[in-house]
Motif scaffolding. Structure first.
Motif, PDB file in Angstrom:
ATOM      1  N   ASN A  90      -1.577  -3.168   5.654  1.00 35.42           N
ATOM      2  CA  ASN A  90      -2.134  -2.967   4.457  1.00 35.42           C
ATOM      3  C   ASN A  90      -1.026  -3.304   3.243  1.00 35.42           C
ATOM      4  O   ASN A  90      -1.454  -3.613   1.924  1.00 35.42           O
ATOM      5  CB  ASN A  90      -2.339  -1.521   4.426  1.00 35.42           C
ATOM      6  CG  ASN A  90      -3.415  -0.998   5.168  1.00 35.42           C
ATOM      7  OD1 ASN A  90      -4.319  -1.772   5.325  1.00 35.42           O
ATOM      8  ND2 ASN A  90      -3.370   0.138   5.634  1.00 35.42           N
ATOM      9  N   LEU A 148      -1.409  -7.005   2.397  1.00 34.13           N
ATOM     10  CA  LEU A 148      -2.415  -7.369   1.600  1.00 34.13           C
ATOM     11  C   LEU A 148      -2.294  -6.889   0.166  1.00 34.13           C
ATOM     12  O   LEU A 148      -2.852  -7.708  -0.819  1.00 34.13           O
ATOM     13  CB  LEU A 148      -3.719  -6.640   2.139  1.00 34.13           C
ATOM     14  CG  LEU A 148      -4.194  -6.739   3.557  1.00 34.13           C
ATOM     15  CD1 LEU A 148      -5.370  -6.087   4.120  1.00 34.13           C
ATOM     16  CD2 LEU A 148      -4.247  -8.334   3.747  1.00 34.13           C
ATOM     17  N   ALA A 149      -1.616  -5.704  -0.042  1.00 30.56           N
ATOM     18  CA  ALA A 149      -1.352  -5.114  -1.360  1.00 30.56           C
ATOM     19  C   ALA A 149      -0.386  -6.076  -2.141  1.00 30.56           C
ATOM     20  O   ALA A 149      -0.742  -6.272  -3.266  1.00 30.56           O
ATOM     21  CB  ALA A 149      -0.809  -3.769  -1.243  1.00 30.56           C
ATOM     22  N   ASP A 162      -2.434  -9.002  -3.329  1.00 28.97           N
ATOM     23  CA  ASP A 162      -3.174  -8.769  -4.457  1.00 28.97           C
ATOM     24  C   ASP A 162      -2.285  -8.601  -5.814  1.00 28.97           C
ATOM     25  O   ASP A 162      -2.650  -8.979  -6.929  1.00 28.97           O
ATOM     26  CB  ASP A 162      -3.910  -7.540  -4.212  1.00 28.97           C
ATOM     27  CG  ASP A 162      -5.101  -7.570  -3.577  1.00 28.97           C
ATOM     28  OD1 ASP A 162      -5.393  -8.979  -2.896  1.00 28.97           O
ATOM     29  OD2 ASP A 162      -5.812  -6.623  -2.892  1.00 28.97           O
ATOM     30  N   ARG A 199      -9.741  -0.849  -3.881  1.00 29.89           N
ATOM     31  CA  ARG A 199     -10.815  -0.291  -3.631  1.00 29.89           C
ATOM     32  C   ARG A 199     -11.071   1.341  -3.959  1.00 29.89           C
ATOM     33  O   ARG A 199     -12.185   1.747  -4.160  1.00 29.89           O
ATOM     34  CB  ARG A 199     -11.165  -0.369  -2.019  1.00 29.89           C
ATOM     35  CG  ARG A 199     -10.582   0.500  -1.225  1.00 29.89           C
ATOM     36  CD  ARG A 199     -10.886   0.697   0.303  1.00 29.89           C
ATOM     37  NE  ARG A 199     -10.406  -0.890   0.787  1.00 29.89           N
ATOM     38  CZ  ARG A 199      -9.245  -0.976   1.571  1.00 29.89           C
ATOM     39  NH1 ARG A 199      -8.337  -0.039   1.512  1.00 29.89           N
ATOM     40  NH2 ARG A 199      -8.707  -1.986   1.990  1.00 29.89           N
ATOM     41  N   SER A 200      -9.914   1.930  -4.349  1.00 26.42           N
ATOM     42  CA  SER A 200      -9.782   3.106  -4.726  1.00 26.42           C
ATOM     43  C   SER A 200      -9.925   3.346  -6.178  1.00 26.42           C
ATOM     44  O   SER A 200      -9.994   4.419  -6.728  1.00 26.42           O
ATOM     45  CB  SER A 200      -8.581   4.014  -4.346  1.00 26.42           C
ATOM     46  OG  SER A 200      -7.512   3.380  -4.924  1.00 26.42           O
ATOM     47  N   GLU A 226       0.374   0.043   8.424  1.00 21.82           N
ATOM     48  CA  GLU A 226       0.891   0.030   7.068  1.00 21.82           C
ATOM     49  C   GLU A 226       1.420  -1.363   6.667  1.00 21.82           C
ATOM     50  O   GLU A 226       1.573  -2.030   5.736  1.00 21.82           O
ATOM     51  CB  GLU A 226       2.389   0.878   7.252  1.00 21.82           C
ATOM     52  CG  GLU A 226       2.885   1.045   5.754  1.00 21.82           C
ATOM     53  CD  GLU A 226       4.117   2.075   5.887  1.00 21.82           C
ATOM     54  OE1 GLU A 226       4.705   1.972   4.816  1.00 21.82           O
ATOM     55  OE2 GLU A 226       4.248   2.835   6.691  1.00 21.82           O
ATOM     56  N   LEU A 250      -2.006  -0.051  -6.918  1.00 21.33           N
ATOM     57  CA  LEU A 250      -1.181  -1.086  -5.864  1.00 21.33           C
ATOM     58  C   LEU A 250       0.445  -0.922  -5.811  1.00 21.33           C
ATOM     59  O   LEU A 250       1.087  -0.604  -4.705  1.00 21.33           O
ATOM     60  CB  LEU A 250      -1.257  -2.612  -6.155  1.00 21.33           C
ATOM     61  CG  LEU A 250      -2.846  -3.234  -6.092  1.00 21.33           C
ATOM     62  CD1 LEU A 250      -2.916  -4.377  -6.467  1.00 21.33           C
ATOM     63  CD2 LEU A 250      -3.048  -2.970  -4.574  1.00 21.33           C
ATOM     64  N   THR A 276      -7.276  -5.880  -1.111  1.00 28.74           N
ATOM     65  CA  THR A 276      -7.524  -4.387  -0.764  1.00 28.74           C
ATOM     66  C   THR A 276      -8.762  -3.671  -1.709  1.00 28.74           C
ATOM     67  O   THR A 276      -8.981  -2.558  -1.595  1.00 28.74           O
ATOM     68  CB  THR A 276      -6.214  -3.987  -1.423  1.00 28.74           C
ATOM     69  OG1 THR A 276      -6.255  -3.931  -3.014  1.00 28.74           O
ATOM     70  CG2 THR A 276      -4.884  -4.365  -0.869  1.00 28.74           C
ATOM     71  N   GLU A 295      -8.109   7.583   3.475  1.00 26.50           N
ATOM     72  CA  GLU A 295      -8.503   6.606   2.889  1.00 26.50           C
ATOM     73  C   GLU A 295      -9.959   6.298   2.392  1.00 26.50           C
ATOM     74  O   GLU A 295     -10.577   5.424   1.708  1.00 26.50           O
ATOM     75  CB  GLU A 295      -8.114   5.084   3.447  1.00 26.50           C
ATOM     76  CG  GLU A 295      -6.628   5.257   3.705  1.00 26.50           C
ATOM     77  CD  GLU A 295      -6.344   3.721   4.102  1.00 26.50           C
ATOM     78  OE1 GLU A 295      -7.300   2.768   4.192  1.00 26.50           O
ATOM     79  OE2 GLU A 295      -5.033   3.811   4.837  1.00 26.50           O
ATOM     80  N   ALA A 313      -4.961   1.183  -2.837  1.00 25.64           N
ATOM     81  CA  ALA A 313      -5.752  -0.231  -2.620  1.00 25.64           C
ATOM     82  C   ALA A 313      -6.520  -0.177  -3.829  1.00 25.64           C
ATOM     83  O   ALA A 313      -6.966   0.757  -4.433  1.00 25.64           O
ATOM     84  CB  ALA A 313      -6.406   0.044  -1.495  1.00 25.64           C
TER      85      ALA A 313
END
Length: 363
Positions: free
Chosen positions: A129, A132-133, A136, A178-179, A126, A171, A197, A229, A176
């Motif tokens: 992640n 990274l979020a 972004d 990518r979702s 976490e 976000l 992400t 994920e 992420a």
């Protein structure tokens, strides 16, 4: 060349794993944070037993495997998106890779310091992640600010902004990039941002030698997290990989069998990466060389030919094609021809995994 970045908290085994995967790499695997100051880069051959078999069949002078580039990136800590630790320098290195291998510590060892004082895969993942979020989100905010003026006259700017708005909302909710479902046009417009992400991710649960075959509670937590994920996950042991470097091929097989596993971490990681990115392998073979080529699933014969040289795609006529298993079973190309197994495929043919191909084209 496929490029994968190995990331994780300090002291989770990233550099040890990197050294093992890239045996001649000079990354320093030391028991303290930030021992990897600059990203270490190494390329490895993709293991594929079919290459040797085809080379023997064709009496090839040379074998040329496809390759993967691994980048060992310095450990990340909470606050990296705001410049803590190595901060933005770390994040910039991730933007350049095709996929992220997120190494998560799943072993107990009092002699190896944990930056948070205890092993907790969910918490550790976490931290990464979230950073990274946050990075972004900050980048999207700055980009949307620049798009405001352009949106008055540019439809492309409007499309990009709408896509970024949807991603920003995800976000903010802890998700992420990518979702988020986006169109091909939107993907092309936001690609230059290199959103972190948005990168496909593989969680590598780094376990002790004793837990490589069966895993443990920590690695099970990583699997559950990855499943939520829709990410890939592999179980590796940097400890085992380091041992494998010193062994010959036969000894390596015996050692892995003794641990109850059939393949090492390199094979597991590459297989997971190919699956995650939707990649396929085809072959060319002859007396000069037998070679493996990596393509995206769904590529047609002309597109696959273009991977070798753009002239092959432009002047494509047809492709003499046979499955690797069929060719090996036949024993020779001439025998395969006599059995009618060699096919002539045209421009619409979608290349299958393991196809052996010879392209005919106009210069």
């Amino acid at each position: 060349m496929l490029k994968a970045g190995i990331v994780g908290l300090p002291n989770v085994g990233k550099s040890t794993l990197f050294n093992a995967l890239v045996a001649n790499a000079q990354a320093q695997a030391a028991n303290f944070p930030f021992c990897t100051i600059e990203p270490n880069v190494g390329t490895v051959s993709v293991p594929d037993e079919r290459l040797q078999q085809l080379a023997e069949l064709s009496s090839s002078q040379e074998i040329v495997p496809t390759r993967v580039e691994f980048v060992d990136i310095a450990g990340l800590v909470a606050g990296a998106s705001q410049g803590e630790g190595l901060g933005n320098k770390f994040l910039a290195n991730i933007r350049e890779v095709d996929a992220i291998v997120h190494v998560v510590r799943c072993f107990e060892d009092d002699d190896v310091i944990h930056v948070s004082g205890s092993v907790d895969p969910g918490r550790d993942a976490e931290v990464i992640n979230l950073e990274l979020a946050l990075a972004d989100a900050s980048q999207i905010e700055k980009r949307r600010e620049r798009l405001k003026k352009q949106m008055r006259t540019s439809k492309e700017a409007q499309i990009e902004d709408a896509a970024l708005e949807r991603i920003a909302a995800v976000l903010d909710g802890g998700g992420a990039a990518r979702s988020v479902e986006i169109s091909e046009e939107e993907a092309a417009l936001i690609k230059p941002l290199g959103l972190l992400t948005a990168k496909p991710i593989i969680y590598a649960a780094n376990v002790s030698e004793d837990d490589l075959a069966g895993g443990n509670g920590f690695s099970e937590a990583v699997q559950a997290m990855a499943a939520k994920e829709s990410a890939e996950t592999v179980r590796v042991s940097a400890q085992v990989e380091a041992e494998l470097i010193e062994l010959g091929d036969e000894e390596r097989v015996d050692y892995l069998e003794g641990l109850g596993v059939s393949e090492g971490g390199l094979q597991s990681l590459i297989r997971a990466t190919y699956s995650l990115l939707g990649l396929r392998t085809y072959f060319t073979t002859g007396e000069k060389e037998t070679r493996a080529w990596t393509i995206k699933a769904g590529m047609t014969a002309p597109q696959a030919a273009g991977v070798i040289h753009t002239d092959f795609e432009r002047g494509f006529i047809r492709a003499q094609t046979i499955g690797c298993k069929e060719l090996l079973s036949a024993g020779s190309l001439n025998e395969a021809k006599s059995k009618g197994q060699l096919r002539s495929e045209g421009k619409d043919y979608v290349v299958a995994e393991g196809d052996v191909m010879e392209f005919l084209f106009n210069v």
